[in-house]
Design a protein around this motif. Structure first.
Motif, mmCIF file in Angstrom:
data_model
loop_
_atom_site.group_PDB
_atom_site.id
_atom_site.type_symbol
_atom_site.label_atom_id
_atom_site.label_comp_id
_atom_site.label_asym_id
_atom_site.label_seq_id
_atom_site.Cartn_x
_atom_site.Cartn_y
_atom_site.Cartn_z
ATOM 1 N N LEU A 195 0.737 -1.268 0.355
ATOM 2 C CA LEU A 195 0.507 0.220 -0.179
ATOM 3 C C LEU A 195 0.554 0.897 0.005
ATOM 4 N N LYS A 196 0.716 2.153 -0.708
ATOM 5 C CA LYS A 196 1.043 3.191 -1.281
ATOM 6 C C LYS A 196 0.182 4.632 0.343
ATOM 7 N N GLY A 197 -0.196 3.996 0.397
ATOM 8 C CA GLY A 197 -1.632 4.926 1.163
ATOM 9 C C GLY A 197 -3.357 4.379 1.892
ATOM 10 N N MET A 198 -3.508 5.206 2.237
ATOM 11 C CA MET A 198 -5.184 4.470 2.699
ATOM 12 C C MET A 198 -5.490 5.843 2.726
ATOM 13 N N ILE A 199 -7.411 5.998 2.672
ATOM 14 C CA ILE A 199 -7.784 7.651 3.370
ATOM 15 C C ILE A 199 -9.035 7.165 3.834
ATOM 16 N N GLU A 200 -9.960 7.912 4.599
ATOM 17 C CA GLU A 200 -10.803 6.961 5.666
ATOM 18 C C GLU A 200 -11.976 7.571 5.023
ATOM 19 N N LYS A 201 -12.687 7.573 3.932
ATOM 20 C CA LYS A 201 -14.491 8.194 3.826
ATOM 21 C C LYS A 201 -13.845 9.363 2.451
ATOM 22 N N PRO A 202 -12.963 9.075 1.266
ATOM 23 C CA PRO A 202 -12.642 10.485 0.630
ATOM 24 C C PRO A 202 -13.952 10.456 -0.250
ATOM 25 N N SER A 203 -14.155 11.389 -0.552
ATOM 26 C CA SER A 203 -15.142 12.193 -1.869
ATOM 27 C C SER A 203 -14.385 11.275 -2.871
ATOM 28 N N ILE A 204 -15.313 10.926 -3.904
ATOM 29 C CA ILE A 204 -15.252 10.227 -5.576
ATOM 30 C C ILE A 204 -13.791 10.960 -5.721
ATOM 31 N N GLU A 205 -13.384 12.088 -6.080
ATOM 32 C CA GLU A 205 -12.258 12.373 -6.670
ATOM 33 C C GLU A 205 -11.011 12.579 -6.046
ATOM 34 N N GLU A 206 -11.826 12.534 -4.746
ATOM 35 C CA GLU A 206 -9.869 12.357 -3.615
ATOM 36 C C GLU A 206 -9.764 10.686 -4.124
ATOM 37 N N ALA A 207 -10.323 9.873 -3.755
ATOM 38 C CA ALA A 207 -10.325 8.648 -3.925
ATOM 39 C C ALA A 207 -9.205 8.309 -5.207
ATOM 40 N N PRO A 208 -7.455 7.203 -4.536
ATOM 41 C CA PRO A 208 -6.810 6.346 -5.240
ATOM 42 C C PRO A 208 -7.370 5.758 -5.725
ATOM 43 N N SER A 209 -8.267 4.893 -6.120
ATOM 44 C CA SER A 209 -8.794 3.511 -5.780
ATOM 45 C C SER A 209 -10.427 3.330 -5.360
ATOM 46 N N ASN A 210 -10.778 2.714 -6.600
ATOM 47 C CA ASN A 210 -12.111 1.805 -5.793
ATOM 48 C C ASN A 210 -12.089 0.906 -5.335
ATOM 49 N N LEU A 211 -10.919 0.304 -4.130
ATOM 50 C CA LEU A 211 -10.366 -0.809 -2.886
ATOM 51 C C LEU A 211 -11.182 -0.436 -2.049
ATOM 52 N N ALA A 212 -11.934 -0.813 -1.542
ATOM 53 C CA ALA A 212 -12.174 -0.507 -0.070
ATOM 54 C C ALA A 212 -12.520 -1.375 1.141
ATOM 55 N N ILE A 213 -11.645 -0.940 2.052
ATOM 56 C CA ILE A 213 -10.976 -1.848 3.172
ATOM 57 C C ILE A 213 -12.873 -2.134 3.720
ATOM 58 N N VAL A 214 -12.680 -3.684 3.931
ATOM 59 C CA VAL A 214 -13.845 -4.838 4.400
ATOM 60 C C VAL A 214 -13.746 -4.621 5.182
ATOM 61 N N GLY A 215 -12.967 -4.616 6.496
ATOM 62 C CA GLY A 215 -12.914 -4.442 8.013
ATOM 63 C C GLY A 215 -12.658 -6.023 7.956
ATOM 64 N N LYS A 216 -11.110 -6.646 7.387
ATOM 65 C CA LYS A 216 -11.175 -7.350 7.688
ATOM 66 C C LYS A 216 -8.861 -7.425 7.518
ATOM 67 N N PHE A 217 -8.516 -7.693 9.130
ATOM 68 C CA PHE A 217 -6.860 -7.517 8.914
ATOM 69 C C PHE A 217 -6.390 -8.113 9.591
ATOM 70 N N VAL A 218 -5.131 -8.096 9.010
ATOM 71 C CA VAL A 218 -4.106 -9.204 9.831
ATOM 72 C C VAL A 218 -2.967 -7.963 10.277
ATOM 73 N N CYS A 219 -2.805 -8.283 11.704
ATOM 74 C CA CYS A 219 -2.439 -7.339 12.483
ATOM 75 C C CYS A 219 -0.696 -7.144 13.558
#
Length: 122
Positions: free
Chosen positions: A58-82
């Protein structure tokens, strides 16, 4: 592993198994993602992938961006390995959206020191 109950994903291979496979290969945190329609982008955290394919840095992530701000259409779906360093990252993190500290804020802080991977759940 962190799995939010409001995102149910049914696939032949369980989502957690898919994420753990990437974790074992990369020895790094992994965030599960899925493609969403543009109209749904503002409802999700969106990742900025570094590369193509089902798993990627990942280069980065953004919480709830506008469509124009979004770097992709790949949404975080609440599944993580920390990894354990997420706890220190959360303590050091700043809120990225509406004043509430979220797990994504910890990942944004963690990203400053190590690679984080995304995995398209399929």
């Amino acid at each position: 592993c962190v799995m939010f109950g409001d995102d149910i994903i049914e696939h032949k291979t369980p989502a957690l198994s898919q994420l753990l496979e990437v974790y074992e290969k990369e020895n790094a945190p992994v965030i599960g993602v899925q493609e969403v329609q543009d109209k749904d982008i503002p409802r999700f955290g969106i990742v900025d992938p570094d590369g193509d394919g089902d798993s990627f840095r990942l280069k980065g992530m953004i919480e709830k961006p506008s469509i124009e701000e979004a770097p992709s259409n790949l949404a975080i779906v609440g599944k993580f390995v920390c990894t354990p360093d997420i706890f220190d990252a959360l303590e050091e993190a700043n809120s990225s959206f509406d004043g509430e500290l979220r797990l994504i804020d910890g990942f944004l802080r963690l990203k400053q020191n190590r690679d984080i991977f995304g995995k398209i759940i399929n």
